[in-house]
Write a protein that holds these residues in place. Structure first.
Motif, PDB file in Angstrom:
ATOM      1  N   ARG A  88       0.835  -1.208   0.000  1.00 10.14           N
ATOM      2  CA  ARG A  88       0.000   0.000   0.000  1.00 10.14           C
ATOM      3  C   ARG A  88       0.872   1.262   0.000  1.00 10.14           C
ATOM      4  O   ARG A  88       0.596   2.214  -0.736  1.00 10.14           O
ATOM      5  CB  ARG A  88      -0.913  -0.018   1.224  1.00 10.14           C
ATOM      6  N   LEU A  89       1.910   1.251   0.825  1.00 12.74           N
ATOM      7  CA  LEU A  89       2.799   2.409   0.882  1.00 12.74           C
ATOM      8  C   LEU A  89       3.460   2.655  -0.467  1.00 12.74           C
ATOM      9  O   LEU A  89       3.526   3.797  -0.942  1.00 12.74           O
ATOM     10  CB  LEU A  89       3.871   2.195   1.962  1.00 12.74           C
ATOM     11  N   HIS A  90       3.940   1.610  -1.095  1.00 13.09           N
ATOM     12  CA  HIS A  90       4.586   1.766  -2.401  1.00 13.09           C
ATOM     13  C   HIS A  90       3.596   2.328  -3.420  1.00 13.09           C
ATOM     14  O   HIS A  90       3.916   3.261  -4.173  1.00 13.09           O
ATOM     15  CB  HIS A  90       5.133   0.424  -2.886  1.00 13.09           C
ATOM     16  N   ARG A  91       2.398   1.782  -3.437  1.00 14.62           N
ATOM     17  CA  ARG A  91       1.406   2.236  -4.406  1.00 14.62           C
ATOM     18  C   ARG A  91       1.033   3.698  -4.191  1.00 14.62           C
ATOM     19  O   ARG A  91       1.015   4.498  -5.126  1.00 14.62           O
ATOM     20  CB  ARG A  91       0.142   1.366  -4.317  1.00 14.62           C
ATOM     21  N   ASP A  92       0.713   4.061  -2.947  1.00 18.40           N
ATOM     22  CA  ASP A  92       0.203   5.401  -2.695  1.00 18.40           C
ATOM     23  C   ASP A  92       1.288   6.473  -2.761  1.00 18.40           C
ATOM     24  O   ASP A  92       1.030   7.606  -3.171  1.00 18.40           O
ATOM     25  CB  ASP A  92      -0.492   5.448  -1.332  1.00 18.40           C
ATOM     26  N   LEU A  93       2.513   6.136  -2.363  1.00 19.66           N
ATOM     27  CA  LEU A  93       3.588   7.121  -2.401  1.00 19.66           C
ATOM     28  C   LEU A  93       4.130   7.293  -3.817  1.00 19.66           C
ATOM     29  O   LEU A  93       4.346   8.418  -4.273  1.00 19.66           O
ATOM     30  CB  LEU A  93       4.732   6.703  -1.463  1.00 19.66           C
ATOM     31  N   VAL A  94       4.329   6.190  -4.522  1.00 23.14           N
ATOM     32  CA  VAL A  94       4.966   6.243  -5.843  1.00 23.14           C
ATOM     33  C   VAL A  94       3.953   6.511  -6.951  1.00 23.14           C
ATOM     34  O   VAL A  94       4.153   7.378  -7.803  1.00 23.14           O
ATOM     35  CB  VAL A  94       5.734   4.928  -6.124  1.00 23.14           C
ATOM     36  N   GLU A  95       2.839   5.770  -6.936  1.00 19.34           N
ATOM     37  CA  GLU A  95       1.897   5.838  -8.051  1.00 19.34           C
ATOM     38  C   GLU A  95       0.868   6.951  -7.895  1.00 19.34           C
ATOM     39  O   GLU A  95       0.389   7.495  -8.898  1.00 19.34           O
ATOM     40  CB  GLU A  95       1.186   4.491  -8.204  1.00 19.34           C
ATOM     41  N   ARG A  96       0.514   7.286  -6.661  1.00 23.09           N
ATOM     42  CA  ARG A  96      -0.570   8.248  -6.463  1.00 23.09           C
ATOM     43  C   ARG A  96      -0.117   9.564  -5.848  1.00 23.09           C
ATOM     44  O   ARG A  96      -0.906  10.487  -5.704  1.00 23.09           O
ATOM     45  CB  ARG A  96      -1.683   7.610  -5.610  1.00 23.09           C
ATOM     46  N   GLY A  97       1.147   9.644  -5.464  1.00 23.35           N
ATOM     47  CA  GLY A  97       1.695  10.906  -5.003  1.00 23.35           C
ATOM     48  C   GLY A  97       1.199  11.364  -3.649  1.00 23.35           C
ATOM     49  O   GLY A  97       1.186  12.572  -3.358  1.00 23.35           O
ATOM     50  N   TYR A  98       0.803  10.458  -2.787  1.00 24.06           N
ATOM     51  CA  TYR A  98       0.334  10.827  -1.453  1.00 24.06           C
ATOM     52  C   TYR A  98       1.524  11.010  -0.505  1.00 24.06           C
ATOM     53  O   TYR A  98       2.632  10.548  -0.772  1.00 24.06           O
ATOM     54  CB  TYR A  98      -0.593   9.753  -0.891  1.00 24.06           C
ATOM     55  N   PHE A  99       1.263  11.659   0.629  1.00 25.64           N
ATOM     56  CA  PHE A  99       2.272  11.811   1.671  1.00 25.64           C
ATOM     57  C   PHE A  99       2.200  10.627   2.638  1.00 25.64           C
ATOM     58  O   PHE A  99       1.119  10.116   2.933  1.00 25.64           O
ATOM     59  CB  PHE A  99       2.062  13.121   2.436  1.00 25.64           C
ATOM     60  N   GLU A 100       3.369  10.220   3.154  1.00 23.73           N
ATOM     61  CA  GLU A 100       3.422   9.011   3.974  1.00 23.73           C
ATOM     62  C   GLU A 100       2.584   9.123   5.240  1.00 23.73           C
ATOM     63  O   GLU A 100       1.923   8.164   5.639  1.00 23.73           O
ATOM     64  CB  GLU A 100       4.870   8.681   4.350  1.00 23.73           C
ATOM     65  N   ASP A 101       2.574  10.311   5.886  1.00 28.48           N
ATOM     66  CA  ASP A 101       1.784  10.420   7.117  1.00 28.48           C
ATOM     67  C   ASP A 101       0.290  10.295   6.827  1.00 28.48           C
ATOM     68  O   ASP A 101      -0.465   9.738   7.634  1.00 28.48           O
ATOM     69  CB  ASP A 101       2.090  11.723   7.860  1.00 28.48           C
ATOM     70  N   ASP A 102      -0.134  10.778   5.649  1.00 30.97           N
ATOM     71  CA  ASP A 102      -1.544  10.626   5.265  1.00 30.97           C
ATOM     72  C   ASP A 102      -1.880   9.158   5.003  1.00 30.97           C
ATOM     73  O   ASP A 102      -2.950   8.675   5.391  1.00 30.97           O
ATOM     74  CB  ASP A 102      -1.860  11.448   4.019  1.00 30.97           C
ATOM     75  N   VAL A 103      -0.960   8.461   4.339  1.00 25.02           N
ATOM     76  CA  VAL A 103      -1.188   7.044   4.046  1.00 25.02           C
ATOM     77  C   VAL A 103      -1.305   6.246   5.336  1.00 25.02           C
ATOM     78  O   VAL A 103      -2.199   5.406   5.485  1.00 25.02           O
ATOM     79  CB  VAL A 103      -0.053   6.481   3.158  1.00 25.02           C
ATOM     80  N   MET A 104      -0.420   6.508   6.281  1.00 25.03           N
ATOM     81  CA  MET A 104      -0.445   5.766   7.543  1.00 25.03           C
ATOM     82  C   MET A 104      -1.683   6.117   8.366  1.00 25.03           C
ATOM     83  O   MET A 104      -2.275   5.244   9.013  1.00 25.03           O
ATOM     84  CB  MET A 104       0.825   6.056   8.349  1.00 25.03           C
ATOM     85  N   TYR A 105      -2.072   7.398   8.351  1.00 20.33           N
ATOM     86  CA  TYR A 105      -3.291   7.806   9.066  1.00 20.33           C
ATOM     87  C   TYR A 105      -4.497   7.037   8.541  1.00 20.33           C
ATOM     88  O   TYR A 105      -5.297   6.496   9.301  1.00 20.33           O
ATOM     89  CB  TYR A 105      -3.509   9.315   8.917  1.00 20.33           C
ATOM     90  N   LYS A 106      -4.620   7.003   7.204  1.00 21.54           N
ATOM     91  CA  LYS A 106      -5.762   6.305   6.611  1.00 21.54           C
ATOM     92  C   LYS A 106      -5.686   4.803   6.843  1.00 21.54           C
ATOM     93  O   LYS A 106      -6.720   4.150   7.036  1.00 21.54           O
ATOM     94  CB  LYS A 106      -5.843   6.626   5.111  1.00 21.54           C
ATOM     95  N   TRP A 107      -4.491   4.249   6.813  1.00 21.67           N
ATOM     96  CA  TRP A 107      -4.346   2.807   7.038  1.00 21.67           C
ATOM     97  C   TRP A 107      -4.888   2.405   8.409  1.00 21.67           C
ATOM     98  O   TRP A 107      -5.663   1.460   8.535  1.00 21.67           O
ATOM     99  CB  TRP A 107      -2.879   2.407   6.905  1.00 21.67           C
ATOM    100  N   VAL A 108      -4.496   3.148   9.422  1.00 22.02           N
ATOM    101  CA  VAL A 108      -4.883   2.821  10.797  1.00 22.02           C
ATOM    102  C   VAL A 108      -6.347   3.160  11.078  1.00 22.02           C
ATOM    103  O   VAL A 108      -7.077   2.378  11.697  1.00 22.02           O
ATOM    104  CB  VAL A 108      -3.963   3.554  11.801  1.00 22.02           C
ATOM    105  N   ASN A 109      -6.782   4.319  10.603  1.00 22.91           N
ATOM    106  CA  ASN A 109      -8.110   4.818  10.977  1.00 22.91           C
ATOM    107  C   ASN A 109      -9.227   4.472  10.003  1.00 22.91           C
ATOM    108  O   ASN A 109     -10.398   4.471  10.390  1.00 22.91           O
ATOM    109  CB  ASN A 109      -8.053   6.343  11.142  1.00 22.91           C
TER     110      ASN A 109
END
Length: 212
Positions: free
Chosen positions: A142-163
């Motif tokens: 998920r981190l690879h996809r959202d950071l590399v392919e979708r241009g999201y920020f890591e803290d946003d990705v982790m926030y959404k993953w947990v919550n």
């Protein structure tokens, strides 16, 4: 098309490898033999929200999808109609959405997180496939996809993953695992196991539907 399609329902946790599975499966068929409709293209637009609002907005709940439009287009495919739909680009301004042309075919693949939860769609599925992966592996993907392919920020990705991601998976998808015809545990990044599984499923379908 005079007969309704044979419907495969494919769902799985984020990072379970659904995209690779689908791409591998589709390669076994001619475009006229199979069509795919994805729940992801029916997100209710959130691109008018600020970055902070989008951080809090939960895309991983059933009400984030235009459920009525999703079902309506599936039924249109059942009736032999062709669908034209703008693809969803996950609010990435760098991507220009394409217009998808979804044509009816003997095999219809419906994929998405909530396809078993939406009872009206679940009732249409002939064969249900559930993909799963261990949480640490799924998160890495998920981190690879959202950071590399979708241009999201890591803290946003982790926030959404947990919550958002994990609570939604546990509430709206995992309870349906035992109702599925096939459960695939995909913890390897090697392609061969998925190739073998999709080859087996496709061969069985071709025989079943007289596509050989």
């Amino acid at each position: 098309m005079n007969n309704k399609p044979y419907v495969l329902g494919i769902a799985g946790s984020s990072g379970s490898g659904k995209t690779f599975f689908l791409n591998s499966f589709l390669k076994h068929f001619k475009p006229s033999e199979v069509t795919l409709i994805s729940q992801d293209d029916y997100y209710i637009p959130a691109n008018t929200k600020t970055q902070e609002e989008n951080r809090l907005y939960n895309f991983d709940i059933p009400t984030s999808i235009d459920r009525q439009a999703f079902y309506k287009d599936i039924k249109a495919l059942f009736n032999g109609e062709t669908i034209h739909k703008e693809e969803y680009t996950f609010n990435n301004p760098a991507l220009t959405p394409k217009i998808l042309e979804i044509k009816p075919a003997p095999i219809l693949i419906i994929e998405g997180l909530f396809i078993f939860y939406y009872t009206e769609i679940n009732d249409l599925i002939n064969h249900k496939i559930f993909l799963s992966a261990d949480q640490d592996i799924a998160l890495r993907r998920r981190l690879h996809r959202d950071l590399v392919e979708r241009g999201y920020f890591e803290d946003d990705v982790m926030y959404k993953w947990v919550n958002h991601v994990l609570p939604s998976y546990n509430e709206y998808l995992l309870p349906y695992q035992d109702t599925c015809d096939q459960v695939i545990f995909n913890n390897t990044d090697e392609p061969e196991p998925i190739w073998e599984i999709t080859n087996q499923i496709s061969e069985e379908l071709k025989l079943k539907l007289n596509l050989v």
